[in-house]
Design a protein around this motif. Sequence first.
Motif, PDB file in Angstrom:
ATOM      1  N   SER A  86       0.833  -1.208   0.000  1.00  0.00           N
ATOM      2  CA  SER A  86       0.000   0.000   0.000  1.00  0.00           C
ATOM      3  C   SER A  86       0.862   1.250   0.000  1.00  0.00           C
ATOM      4  O   SER A  86       0.551   2.232  -0.693  1.00  0.00           O
ATOM      5  CB  SER A  86      -0.924  -0.005   1.219  1.00  0.00           C
ATOM      6  N   GLN A  87       1.962   1.232   0.758  1.00  0.00           N
ATOM      7  CA  GLN A  87       2.875   2.379   0.796  1.00  0.00           C
ATOM      8  C   GLN A  87       3.464   2.634  -0.589  1.00  0.00           C
ATOM      9  O   GLN A  87       3.514   3.775  -1.061  1.00  0.00           O
ATOM     10  CB  GLN A  87       3.993   2.108   1.799  1.00  0.00           C
ATOM     11  N   MET A  88       3.896   1.584  -1.258  1.00  0.00           N
ATOM     12  CA  MET A  88       4.508   1.724  -2.581  1.00  0.00           C
ATOM     13  C   MET A  88       3.490   2.169  -3.624  1.00  0.00           C
ATOM     14  O   MET A  88       3.801   2.976  -4.512  1.00  0.00           O
ATOM     15  CB  MET A  88       5.146   0.400  -2.984  1.00  0.00           C
ATOM     16  N   GLN A  89       2.266   1.674  -3.537  1.00  0.00           N
ATOM     17  CA  GLN A  89       1.227   2.047  -4.492  1.00  0.00           C
ATOM     18  C   GLN A  89       0.859   3.525  -4.366  1.00  0.00           C
ATOM     19  O   GLN A  89       0.742   4.233  -5.373  1.00  0.00           O
ATOM     20  CB  GLN A  89      -0.013   1.185  -4.280  1.00  0.00           C
ATOM     21  N   ILE A  90       0.701   3.990  -3.136  1.00  0.00           N
ATOM     22  CA  ILE A  90       0.353   5.399  -2.933  1.00  0.00           C
ATOM     23  C   ILE A  90       1.513   6.303  -3.337  1.00  0.00           C
ATOM     24  O   ILE A  90       1.312   7.368  -3.922  1.00  0.00           O
ATOM     25  CB  ILE A  90      -0.047   5.639  -1.462  1.00  0.00           C
ATOM     26  N   THR A  91       2.733   5.893  -3.042  1.00  0.00           N
ATOM     27  CA  THR A  91       3.902   6.689  -3.427  1.00  0.00           C
ATOM     28  C   THR A  91       4.010   6.810  -4.942  1.00  0.00           C
ATOM     29  O   THR A  91       4.330   7.877  -5.473  1.00  0.00           O
ATOM     30  CB  THR A  91       5.188   6.053  -2.863  1.00  0.00           C
ATOM     31  N   ASP A  92       3.737   5.727  -5.648  1.00  0.00           N
ATOM     32  CA  ASP A  92       3.763   5.767  -7.116  1.00  0.00           C
ATOM     33  C   ASP A  92       2.709   6.735  -7.654  1.00  0.00           C
ATOM     34  O   ASP A  92       2.976   7.483  -8.602  1.00  0.00           O
ATOM     35  CB  ASP A  92       3.538   4.363  -7.677  1.00  0.00           C
ATOM     36  N   ALA A  93       1.529   6.732  -7.035  1.00  0.00           N
ATOM     37  CA  ALA A  93       0.486   7.671  -7.451  1.00  0.00           C
ATOM     38  C   ALA A  93       0.885   9.106  -7.143  1.00  0.00           C
ATOM     39  O   ALA A  93       0.596  10.024  -7.915  1.00  0.00           O
ATOM     40  CB  ALA A  93      -0.832   7.321  -6.764  1.00  0.00           C
ATOM     41  N   LEU A  94       1.584   9.322  -6.023  1.00  0.00           N
ATOM     42  CA  LEU A  94       2.048  10.658  -5.663  1.00  0.00           C
ATOM     43  C   LEU A  94       3.073  11.175  -6.670  1.00  0.00           C
ATOM     44  O   LEU A  94       3.008  12.333  -7.097  1.00  0.00           O
ATOM     45  CB  LEU A  94       2.658  10.624  -4.258  1.00  0.00           C
ATOM     46  N   VAL A  95       4.005  10.320  -7.069  1.00  0.00           N
ATOM     47  CA  VAL A  95       5.023  10.719  -8.048  1.00  0.00           C
ATOM     48  C   VAL A  95       4.368  11.057  -9.385  1.00  0.00           C
ATOM     49  O   VAL A  95       4.739  12.039 -10.045  1.00  0.00           O
ATOM     50  CB  VAL A  95       6.076   9.606  -8.213  1.00  0.00           C
ATOM     51  N   SER A  96       3.389  10.268  -9.796  1.00  0.00           N
ATOM     52  CA  SER A  96       2.674  10.552 -11.045  1.00  0.00           C
ATOM     53  C   SER A  96       1.930  11.883 -10.955  1.00  0.00           C
ATOM     54  O   SER A  96       1.874  12.644 -11.929  1.00  0.00           O
ATOM     55  CB  SER A  96       1.686   9.425 -11.352  1.00  0.00           C
ATOM     56  N   PHE A  97       1.371  12.174  -9.800  1.00  0.00           N
ATOM     57  CA  PHE A  97       0.677  13.444  -9.594  1.00  0.00           C
ATOM     58  C   PHE A  97       1.640  14.622  -9.691  1.00  0.00           C
ATOM     59  O   PHE A  97       1.368  15.618 -10.372  1.00  0.00           O
ATOM     60  CB  PHE A  97      -0.010  13.435  -8.231  1.00  0.00           C
ATOM     61  N   VAL A  98       2.795  14.516  -9.035  1.00  0.00           N
ATOM     62  CA  VAL A  98       3.778  15.612  -9.049  1.00  0.00           C
ATOM     63  C   VAL A  98       4.342  15.817 -10.448  1.00  0.00           C
ATOM     64  O   VAL A  98       4.441  16.945 -10.940  1.00  0.00           O
ATOM     65  CB  VAL A  98       4.906  15.319  -8.035  1.00  0.00           C
ATOM     66  N   ALA A  99       4.711  14.715 -11.119  1.00  0.00           N
ATOM     67  CA  ALA A  99       5.318  14.823 -12.443  1.00  0.00           C
ATOM     68  C   ALA A  99       4.295  15.198 -13.507  1.00  0.00           C
ATOM     69  O   ALA A  99       4.570  16.037 -14.374  1.00  0.00           O
ATOM     70  CB  ALA A  99       5.998  13.499 -12.813  1.00  0.00           C
ATOM     71  N   GLY A 100       3.117  14.603 -13.448  1.00  0.00           N
ATOM     72  CA  GLY A 100       2.114  14.863 -14.474  1.00  0.00           C
ATOM     73  C   GLY A 100       1.555  16.267 -14.450  1.00  0.00           C
ATOM     74  O   GLY A 100       1.200  16.819 -15.502  1.00  0.00           O
ATOM     75  N   ASN A 101       1.487  16.896 -13.271  1.00  0.00           N
ATOM     76  CA  ASN A 101       0.949  18.247 -13.152  1.00  0.00           C
ATOM     77  C   ASN A 101       2.031  19.299 -12.962  1.00  0.00           C
ATOM     78  O   ASN A 101       1.718  20.461 -12.690  1.00  0.00           O
ATOM     79  CB  ASN A 101      -0.034  18.315 -11.977  1.00  0.00           C
ATOM     80  N   LEU A 102       3.302  18.883 -13.078  1.00  0.00           N
ATOM     81  CA  LEU A 102       4.440  19.802 -12.884  1.00  0.00           C
ATOM     82  C   LEU A 102       4.306  20.540 -11.550  1.00  0.00           C
ATOM     83  O   LEU A 102       4.550  21.739 -11.448  1.00  0.00           O
ATOM     84  CB  LEU A 102       4.529  20.800 -14.045  1.00  0.00           C
ATOM     85  N   THR A 103       3.902  19.801 -10.529  1.00  0.00           N
ATOM     86  CA  THR A 103       3.741  20.375  -9.198  1.00  0.00           C
ATOM     87  C   THR A 103       5.104  20.548  -8.540  1.00  0.00           C
ATOM     88  O   THR A 103       6.012  19.738  -8.724  1.00  0.00           O
ATOM     89  CB  THR A 103       2.866  19.439  -8.333  1.00  0.00           C
TER      90      THR A 103
END
Length: 381
Positions: A86-103
């Motif tokens: 669960s930790q790895m899955q949420i972290t992967d989603a967080l990285v996609s959010f930061v990279a995909g939205n240029l946050t």
Amino acid sequence: MSALKHFVFPDHAPNSGTVKAKCKYCPTYISGNAKTTSNFVTHLKRKHRDIFIQSKSEDGTQISQTNISNFTKSTSVSKYSANDASQMQITDALVSFVAGNLTTLSVVESPEFNAFVESLNPKYQLPSRKHLSSKLLYQKASNIQSNIKEKLHSAESVCLTINLWSNRQMKGFLGITGHFILDWCMKSIMVSCKRFKGKHCAENIRQEYEEAVACYNIADKITNIITDNASNMTKAFDFSLPGYTCNHEEINSKSDSEDENDESELEPIKLDFPEDDLPKHGRCYAHTLQLVVRDGLKDASPHLKTVISKASNIVRYVRKSINASDILEGEKRLQADNTTRWNSQITMICSVLEVSEEKLNKLDTIKVTGYMSVNYYKNYA
């Protein structure tokens, strides 16, 4: 009973090492270790003797030295381990959010964002900004690149579109996009988008292209390359070789007419040259159309040139004037013309005509249009 219930511990007390807890009956902070809690018992004996004796009589036993980690388990939620699914899955989603939205990477340090994540899943541990930038983003980029390589390897052929541009800070960038069909579906993939340093000459463009192609090992799959009409692009992707610019029939006809003893001219070598294996260079249709429209507007009537010029002045004036922007508040944004968009002039004129005549008349049109009324645009646009 435990002496620890008479103290207030931090929300996230460590399982090892020293921790400070506040006494519930005085402002004193007592330091204790996860393995030894005698300091807490001693404080109760010395400073709160009555409470110590009362607790002892109620329980009938001596106050025990319970481990701090056991005590804090009831007041705080245990976090996921680094290898938890669960930790790895949420972290992967967080990285996609930061990279995909240029946050910005500092989002993980925001107290509001931390509270938001805590409310969603208290067990999740947010990565630090350093860990996010130095490891997680690089791992994500590596996984994406591996996925792209796998798809390009499965494709039978690939077409590329290549563009070179400069941003407002005059920094060059080269973008290469691959297009192919996989499983009967059209796919488009960004092969490369990187800073382009140095002169924008054909040699440098060709070198960057070859490096990108070699990275994905698709040189033998490329069938077509589309660029704009710039001379550096045209020269960079001219795949013809010296001695092969004309067809074989012309070479043979010239060789028959020349003197056989004339050693000053090299005889043509008859080779089966694999011309079909080289990519074919094409010019962007949209860019070519823009050049046609631009040349056509140069020969346009004086009335049309005046309409375009005055409409452009209105748009520039509105974008620089606070008062004008306030007057046009609630209206659609006026569109400026662009030298690289063939239909931008008509789009600009239409955006001006969509604004109500009443609001346009409130603008300082004398400065902009030179005593020209708004009806002029409606009559000639």
